[in-house]
Scaffold this motif. Structure first.
Motif, PDB file in Angstrom:
ATOM      1  N   ASP A  21      22.010  72.895  38.718  1.00 46.80           N
ATOM      2  CA  ASP A  21      22.978  73.823  39.303  1.00 46.80           C
ATOM      3  C   ASP A  21      22.324  75.061  39.884  1.00 46.80           C
ATOM      4  O   ASP A  21      22.861  75.694  40.799  1.00 46.80           O
ATOM      5  CB  ASP A  21      24.003  74.247  38.250  1.00 46.80           C
ATOM      6  CG  ASP A  21      24.929  73.103  37.869  1.00 46.80           C
ATOM      7  OD1 ASP A  21      25.024  72.161  38.674  1.00 46.80           O
ATOM      8  OD2 ASP A  21      25.527  73.179  36.786  1.00 46.80           O
ATOM      9  N   THR A  22      21.141  75.398  39.363  1.00 49.36           N
ATOM     10  CA  THR A  22      20.473  76.598  39.844  1.00 49.36           C
ATOM     11  C   THR A  22      19.306  76.287  40.766  1.00 49.36           C
ATOM     12  O   THR A  22      18.667  77.183  41.289  1.00 49.36           O
ATOM     13  CB  THR A  22      19.939  77.425  38.655  1.00 49.36           C
ATOM     14  OG1 THR A  22      19.043  76.623  37.879  1.00 49.36           O
ATOM     15  CG2 THR A  22      21.085  77.882  37.764  1.00 49.36           C
ATOM     16  N   THR A  56      19.843  62.946  32.320  1.00 57.39           N
ATOM     17  CA  THR A  56      18.827  63.917  31.920  1.00 57.39           C
ATOM     18  C   THR A  56      18.103  64.472  33.138  1.00 57.39           C
ATOM     19  O   THR A  56      17.732  65.646  33.171  1.00 57.39           O
ATOM     20  CB  THR A  56      17.815  63.261  30.966  1.00 57.39           C
ATOM     21  OG1 THR A  56      18.517  62.656  29.877  1.00 57.39           O
ATOM     22  CG2 THR A  56      16.831  64.287  30.413  1.00 57.39           C
ATOM     23  N   TRP A  57      17.873  63.609  34.137  1.00 56.35           N
ATOM     24  CA  TRP A  57      17.193  64.008  35.362  1.00 56.35           C
ATOM     25  C   TRP A  57      17.975  63.543  36.581  1.00 56.35           C
ATOM     26  O   TRP A  57      18.679  62.538  36.537  1.00 56.35           O
ATOM     27  CB  TRP A  57      15.794  63.378  35.447  1.00 56.35           C
ATOM     28  CG  TRP A  57      14.815  63.879  34.456  1.00 56.35           C
ATOM     29  CD1 TRP A  57      14.026  64.989  34.513  1.00 56.35           C
ATOM     30  CD2 TRP A  57      14.477  63.250  33.207  1.00 56.35           C
ATOM     31  NE1 TRP A  57      13.242  65.107  33.402  1.00 56.35           N
ATOM     32  CE2 TRP A  57      13.491  64.047  32.584  1.00 56.35           C
ATOM     33  CE3 TRP A  57      14.910  62.089  32.570  1.00 56.35           C
ATOM     34  CZ2 TRP A  57      12.944  63.721  31.359  1.00 56.35           C
ATOM     35  CZ3 TRP A  57      14.366  61.764  31.342  1.00 56.35           C
ATOM     36  CH2 TRP A  57      13.398  62.583  30.748  1.00 56.35           C
ATOM     37  N   TYR A  71      18.343  58.666  32.962  1.00 56.63           N
ATOM     38  CA  TYR A  71      18.687  59.037  31.588  1.00 56.63           C
ATOM     39  C   TYR A  71      17.477  59.029  30.668  1.00 56.63           C
ATOM     40  O   TYR A  71      17.549  59.526  29.551  1.00 56.63           O
ATOM     41  CB  TYR A  71      19.748  58.075  31.050  1.00 56.63           C
ATOM     42  CG  TYR A  71      21.033  58.175  31.846  1.00 56.63           C
ATOM     43  CD1 TYR A  71      22.082  58.969  31.399  1.00 56.63           C
ATOM     44  CD2 TYR A  71      21.175  57.506  33.056  1.00 56.63           C
ATOM     45  CE1 TYR A  71      23.247  59.087  32.138  1.00 56.63           C
ATOM     46  CE2 TYR A  71      22.342  57.618  33.799  1.00 56.63           C
ATOM     47  CZ  TYR A  71      23.367  58.404  33.336  1.00 56.63           C
ATOM     48  OH  TYR A  71      24.514  58.535  34.079  1.00 56.63           O
ATOM     49  N   ASP A 112      26.273  62.623  31.136  1.00 55.91           N
ATOM     50  CA  ASP A 112      25.465  63.311  32.126  1.00 55.91           C
ATOM     51  C   ASP A 112      24.019  62.852  32.049  1.00 55.91           C
ATOM     52  O   ASP A 112      23.468  62.685  30.946  1.00 55.91           O
ATOM     53  CB  ASP A 112      25.523  64.830  31.902  1.00 55.91           C
ATOM     54  CG  ASP A 112      26.889  65.411  32.203  1.00 55.91           C
ATOM     55  OD1 ASP A 112      27.620  64.799  33.008  1.00 55.91           O
ATOM     56  OD2 ASP A 112      27.226  66.459  31.629  1.00 55.91           O
ATOM     57  N   ARG A 157      15.422  68.421  36.436  1.00 54.81           N
ATOM     58  CA  ARG A 157      16.160  68.249  35.196  1.00 54.81           C
ATOM     59  C   ARG A 157      17.621  68.586  35.431  1.00 54.81           C
ATOM     60  O   ARG A 157      17.950  69.544  36.124  1.00 54.81           O
ATOM     61  CB  ARG A 157      15.594  69.123  34.086  1.00 54.81           C
ATOM     62  CG  ARG A 157      14.289  68.639  33.497  1.00 54.81           C
ATOM     63  CD  ARG A 157      13.983  69.343  32.168  1.00 54.81           C
ATOM     64  NE  ARG A 157      14.963  68.996  31.157  1.00 54.81           N
ATOM     65  CZ  ARG A 157      14.846  67.969  30.315  1.00 54.81           C
ATOM     66  NH1 ARG A 157      13.799  67.158  30.396  1.00 54.81           N
ATOM     67  NH2 ARG A 157      15.772  67.729  29.400  1.00 54.81           N
ATOM     68  N   ALA A 158      18.512  67.798  34.839  1.00 48.09           N
ATOM     69  CA  ALA A 158      19.943  67.977  35.093  1.00 48.09           C
ATOM     70  C   ALA A 158      20.419  69.368  34.715  1.00 48.09           C
ATOM     71  O   ALA A 158      21.280  69.952  35.385  1.00 48.09           O
ATOM     72  CB  ALA A 158      20.746  66.911  34.347  1.00 48.09           C
ATOM     73  N   ASP A 159      19.859  69.949  33.639  1.00 48.36           N
ATOM     74  CA  ASP A 159      20.313  71.280  33.222  1.00 48.36           C
ATOM     75  C   ASP A 159      19.808  72.380  34.132  1.00 48.36           C
ATOM     76  O   ASP A 159      20.256  73.525  34.045  1.00 48.36           O
ATOM     77  CB  ASP A 159      19.944  71.571  31.760  1.00 48.36           C
ATOM     78  CG  ASP A 159      18.471  71.335  31.473  1.00 48.36           C
ATOM     79  OD1 ASP A 159      17.690  71.126  32.430  1.00 48.36           O
ATOM     80  OD2 ASP A 159      18.090  71.359  30.298  1.00 48.36           O
ATOM     81  N   ASP A 160      18.879  72.031  35.055  1.00 49.02           N
ATOM     82  CA  ASP A 160      18.414  73.002  36.039  1.00 49.02           C
ATOM     83  C   ASP A 160      19.024  72.758  37.416  1.00 49.02           C
ATOM     84  O   ASP A 160      18.816  73.532  38.346  1.00 49.02           O
ATOM     85  CB  ASP A 160      16.887  72.930  36.196  1.00 49.02           C
ATOM     86  CG  ASP A 160      16.165  73.320  34.913  1.00 49.02           C
ATOM     87  OD1 ASP A 160      16.720  74.147  34.170  1.00 49.02           O
ATOM     88  OD2 ASP A 160      15.057  72.808  34.679  1.00 49.02           O
TER      89      ASP A 160
END
Length: 229
Positions: A226-227, A181-182, A196, A179, A221-224
């Motif tokens: 989805d929201t 990073t951005w 990455y 996955d 950011r990839a972890d953000d």
């Protein structure tokens, strides 16, 4: 001069571009979208939809709990079977076989000097995240590179490569196996670029324009993602 031929989309270049790029009159840089990591992908099963000789991928399978040494031993044995089955101009024993623990976008690479293949490098994270079948497809990909370097001094993904990729049922560009990073997103058309590391495109998105529509980019950011609304 030492060079590599790889099984990948385009790695994050320091200038953040992907090859489909041009400088606008205002000094902004136009960047093309790479979609979902390339074209010509395959699930790793050699010859699944084709007649002709095949190598049974599962016969050579190692589990993802294998050590790097065990993994490379299996890769070499499998590579010899592919070379013999498809009559490729490749000496598996003459090549160095290496693992890259850092590669996140490049599933494999052939290091060569002045057209002479020296080493095959395989991404450890592809093996650990996607398993043996995905790595087997990458091995076939890299063997095509070695064959064409030996036969034609050709390291490209051109027509000769694409024909052999069809015969060996492997990808021309690999699927994403880590996955990002951005995500760099166009605010107009929604085109996305996976990144990455903190390249210039991530640090300074305002300097760039979307290669699809000319719109502006923003970085998520990839972890953000989805929201993100």
């Amino acid at each position: 001069m030492a060079r590599t031929s790889d099984s990948s989309g385009d790695d994050d270049a320091e200038d953040g571009t992907d090859g489909n790029t041009r400088v606008e009159g205002d000094g902004n840089i136009r960047v093309g979208s790479d979609g979902n990591a390339g074209t010509g992908t395959h699930d790793g099963s050699e010859g699944s939809d084709r007649d002709g000789p095949r190598v049974a991928v599962e016969t050579y399978r190692v589990g993802t709990d294998a050590t790097p040494a065990e993994f490379l031993a299996a890769a070499r044995v499998y590579a010899r079977a592919v070379v013999e089955t498809h009559a490729l101009t490749v000496s598996v024993s003459a090549l160095e076989w290496e693992v890259s623990r850092r590669a996140k976008r490049r599933a494999g690479a052939v290091r060569h000097r002045d057209g002479d293949p020296k080493a095959v490098v395989l991404a450890w994270l592809q093996f650990r995240n996607r398993g043996w079948r995905a790595t087997a497809a990458t091995i076939r990909h890299e063997l095509i590179h070695v064959h064409l370097l030996n036969e034609r001094d050709d390291p490209s993904h051109g027509s000769a490569f694409q024909r052999l990729a069809g015969t060996l049922a492997t990808h021309v560009r690999c699927d994403r196996f880590v996955d990002p990073t951005w995500w760099v997103r166009c605010t107009d058309c929604g085109a996305e670029l996976a990144r990455y590391r903190r390249s210039k495109l991530v640090r300074e998105p305002d300097r760039y324009r979307c290669g699809e529509c000319g719109g502006r980019y923003r970085v998520v950011r990839a972890d953000d993602a989805d929201t993100d609304g």
